[in-house]
Design a protein around this motif. Structure first.
Motif, mmCIF file in Angstrom:
data_model
loop_
_atom_site.group_PDB
_atom_site.id
_atom_site.type_symbol
_atom_site.label_atom_id
_atom_site.label_comp_id
_atom_site.label_asym_id
_atom_site.label_seq_id
_atom_site.Cartn_x
_atom_site.Cartn_y
_atom_site.Cartn_z
ATOM 1 N N VAL A 256 10.749 -7.405 9.663
ATOM 2 C CA VAL A 256 11.879 -6.482 9.839
ATOM 3 C C VAL A 256 11.516 -5.512 10.961
ATOM 4 O O VAL A 256 10.417 -4.945 10.975
ATOM 5 C CB VAL A 256 12.177 -5.714 8.533
ATOM 6 C CG1 VAL A 256 13.305 -4.716 8.734
ATOM 7 C CG2 VAL A 256 12.535 -6.699 7.418
ATOM 8 N N MET B 44 8.516 -2.796 11.917
ATOM 9 C CA MET B 44 8.305 -1.653 11.007
ATOM 10 C C MET B 44 6.902 -1.710 10.422
ATOM 11 O O MET B 44 6.387 -2.789 10.107
ATOM 12 C CB MET B 44 9.331 -1.684 9.883
ATOM 13 C CG MET B 44 10.699 -1.347 10.379
ATOM 14 S SD MET B 44 11.857 -1.168 9.013
ATOM 15 C CE MET B 44 13.344 -0.854 9.945
ATOM 16 N N HIS C 124 9.163 -3.401 3.642
ATOM 17 C CA HIS C 124 8.800 -3.601 2.231
ATOM 18 C C HIS C 124 10.058 -3.903 1.401
ATOM 19 O O HIS C 124 10.038 -4.756 0.512
ATOM 20 C CB HIS C 124 8.170 -2.328 1.659
ATOM 21 C CG HIS C 124 6.882 -1.915 2.296
ATOM 22 N ND1 HIS C 124 6.763 -0.763 3.039
ATOM 23 C CD2 HIS C 124 5.648 -2.478 2.291
ATOM 24 C CE1 HIS C 124 5.518 -0.627 3.459
ATOM 25 N NE2 HIS C 124 4.816 -1.658 3.029
ATOM 26 N N GLY D 25 4.908 -10.393 3.809
ATOM 27 C CA GLY D 25 5.606 -10.317 5.082
ATOM 28 C C GLY D 25 4.903 -11.098 6.184
ATOM 29 O O GLY D 25 3.673 -11.119 6.264
ATOM 30 N N MET E 226 0.844 -1.201 0.000
ATOM 31 C CA MET E 226 0.000 0.000 0.000
ATOM 32 C C MET E 226 0.881 1.254 0.000
ATOM 33 O O MET E 226 0.407 2.351 0.287
ATOM 34 C CB MET E 226 -0.943 0.000 1.209
ATOM 35 C CG MET E 226 -1.935 -1.168 1.151
ATOM 36 S SD MET E 226 -3.464 -0.872 2.031
ATOM 37 C CE MET E 226 -2.857 -0.640 3.689
ATOM 38 N N ASP F 203 2.266 -9.414 8.746
ATOM 39 C CA ASP F 203 0.817 -9.580 8.642
ATOM 40 C C ASP F 203 0.537 -11.071 8.482
ATOM 41 O O ASP F 203 0.169 -11.548 7.411
ATOM 42 C CB ASP F 203 0.281 -8.775 7.451
ATOM 43 C CG ASP F 203 0.593 -7.297 7.613
ATOM 44 O OD1 ASP F 203 -0.115 -6.620 8.357
ATOM 45 O OD2 ASP F 203 1.603 -6.825 7.030
ATOM 46 N N HIS G 169 9.015 1.224 3.546
ATOM 47 C CA HIS G 169 10.062 1.246 4.575
ATOM 48 C C HIS G 169 10.917 -0.009 4.386
ATOM 49 O O HIS G 169 10.678 -0.790 3.438
ATOM 50 C CB HIS G 169 9.448 1.331 5.975
ATOM 51 C CG HIS G 169 8.362 0.308 6.229
ATOM 52 N ND1 HIS G 169 8.614 -1.038 6.286
ATOM 53 C CD2 HIS G 169 7.019 0.443 6.391
ATOM 54 C CE1 HIS G 169 7.490 -1.694 6.516
ATOM 55 N NE2 HIS G 169 6.494 -0.817 6.562
HETATM 56 P P1 AMP Z 1 1.482 -2.988 3.458
HETATM 57 O O1 AMP Z 1 2.025 -1.926 2.560
HETATM 58 O O2 AMP Z 1 1.432 -2.604 4.893
HETATM 59 O O3 AMP Z 1 0.173 -3.561 2.938
HETATM 60 O O4 AMP Z 1 2.516 -4.191 3.394
HETATM 61 C C1 AMP Z 1 2.908 -4.754 2.166
HETATM 62 C C2 AMP Z 1 3.685 -6.014 2.447
HETATM 63 O O5 AMP Z 1 4.840 -5.690 3.219
HETATM 64 C C3 AMP Z 1 2.893 -7.051 3.246
HETATM 65 O O6 AMP Z 1 3.175 -8.343 2.743
HETATM 66 C C4 AMP Z 1 3.434 -6.867 4.641
HETATM 67 O O7 AMP Z 1 3.329 -8.025 5.449
HETATM 68 C C5 AMP Z 1 4.893 -6.540 4.350
HETATM 69 N N1 AMP Z 1 5.492 -5.848 5.498
HETATM 70 C C6 AMP Z 1 5.050 -4.703 6.096
HETATM 71 N N2 AMP Z 1 5.827 -4.402 7.162
HETATM 72 C C7 AMP Z 1 6.758 -5.395 7.244
HETATM 73 C C8 AMP Z 1 7.836 -5.663 8.145
HETATM 74 N N3 AMP Z 1 8.105 -4.873 9.167
HETATM 75 N N4 AMP Z 1 8.587 -6.768 7.923
HETATM 76 C C9 AMP Z 1 8.313 -7.604 6.884
HETATM 77 N N5 AMP Z 1 7.312 -7.394 6.004
HETATM 78 C C10 AMP Z 1 6.546 -6.317 6.181
#
Ligand code: AMP
Length: 285
Positions: A182, A190, A36, A153, A29, A156, A33
């Motif tokens: 991470v 994060m 991602h 990740g 989304m 989630d 960071h």
């Molecule tokens: P989001 O943009 O929050 O929807 O996350 C996109 C992808 O990045 C998802 O698969 C998340 O699980 C992964 N993600 C977000 N934060 C982290 C993190 N701290 N460590 C590993 N993967 C992450």
């Protein structure tokens, strides 16, 4: 390369496939960071070509959630992604994905709905319909990009388990690659939502990792009873912490555990002011 339309992504991926190249997809989304970037790095290492999607998906937000204020930083995201070796940043509009007029009108959209058993717990309990929106958009992204590999990740973890289930149940020809959480140097997982925290809340946010890491220490010292492990957590909570759940579940099917074992994941969600944070830890290893 920044692309906004489904047709252009399809055309580009078709070219790659003709050349026999493998394609990785990292759905996000945005507000990228290092979490991602770890997924992106894994995709770039594994696949010939990497596509990331940057899409704040309206249908996975519940009424009253932060859809409007969710950080949107496309220029910075594009730079980070391209520097990390991404070939396409796919940033569609909601109209492009769902059609004008149907964006928030769920009655006129075909949904992919994961089983109730996977949804009625953890985040699904307070975010009713969230995983319908996630599975629908991820399924759609799979159809648009047709990746060989897709990277998600463990941050989630419920989402990851639900997507693995969807891929298996619907025989979707993609390999899901789980990627470890991470963390910041002090242990906070994060998240794009961490930027909502003020200084005080940022300090208080460490409660999630403190509880999880402590439970793992207790488990490794021989305590397996979930009730006993849960009790160790309460001493960390202050009045500012609103605990939404602390839950011990099986890593494959989210079945509840009364005795912890090496298949157990401990899940936690805490609200600090208006910011809701989640984290989890595997007891194995
Ligand atoms: P989001 O943009 O929050 O929807 O996350 C996109 C992808 O990045 C998802 O698969 C998340 O699980 C992964 N993600 C977000 N934060 C982290 C993190 N701290 N460590 C590993 N993967 C992450």
């Amino acid at each position: 390369m920044l692309i906004h339309t489904i047709a252009e992504v399809r055309a580009k991926v078709r070219e790659w496939k003709k050349q026999g190249l493998t394609v990785g997809l990292v759905p996000t989304m945005g507000a990228l960071h290092d979490g991602h970037l770890s997924l992106i790095k894994k995709s770039v290492e594994t696949c010939d070509k990497t596509v990331i999607s940057v899409f704040v998906n309206p249908i996975q937000f519940c009424p009253g959630e932060d859809f409007e204020k969710y950080p949107r930083t496309l220029d910075a995201d594009r730079k980070l992604a391209e520097d990390a070796g991404v070939d396409i940043v796919f940033a569609p509009s909601a109209e492009e994905m769902y059609g004008a007029g149907h964006i928030m009108s769920n009655d006129f959209l075909t949904y992919v709905i994961p089983p109730f058993f996977y949804q009625d717990k953890l985040c699904g309990k307070s975010r009713v319909g969230h995983f319908d929106g996630v599975c629908t958009v991820v399924n759609k992204l799979f159809n648009i990009v047709q990746p060989d590999f897709a990277f998600f990740g463990e941050k989630d973890r419920q989402q990851l388990i639900i997507i693995q289930k969807m891929v298996k149940d619907l025989s979707i020809p993609v390999e899901i690659v789980p990627c470890p959480i991470v963390r910041e140097d002090d242990g906070l997982a994060m998240s794009s939502r961490n930027r909502y925290l003020n200084d005080e809340e940022r300090k208080d946010a460490l409660v999630l990792k403190s509880i999880l890491f402590n439970i793992k220490v207790c488990y490794n010292s021989g305590i397996k009873d979930v009730k006993a492990l849960t009790e160790t957590a309460y001493s960390y909570l202050k009045p500012c912490h609103s605990l939404e759940y602390l839950d011990f579940r099986d890593k494959n099917d989210l079945e509840s555990k009364t005795i912890a074992d090496n298949d157990t994941i401990v899940f936690i969600a805490v609200k600090l002011g208006s910011v809701r944070l989640i984290d989890n830890i595997a007891l194995a290893g």
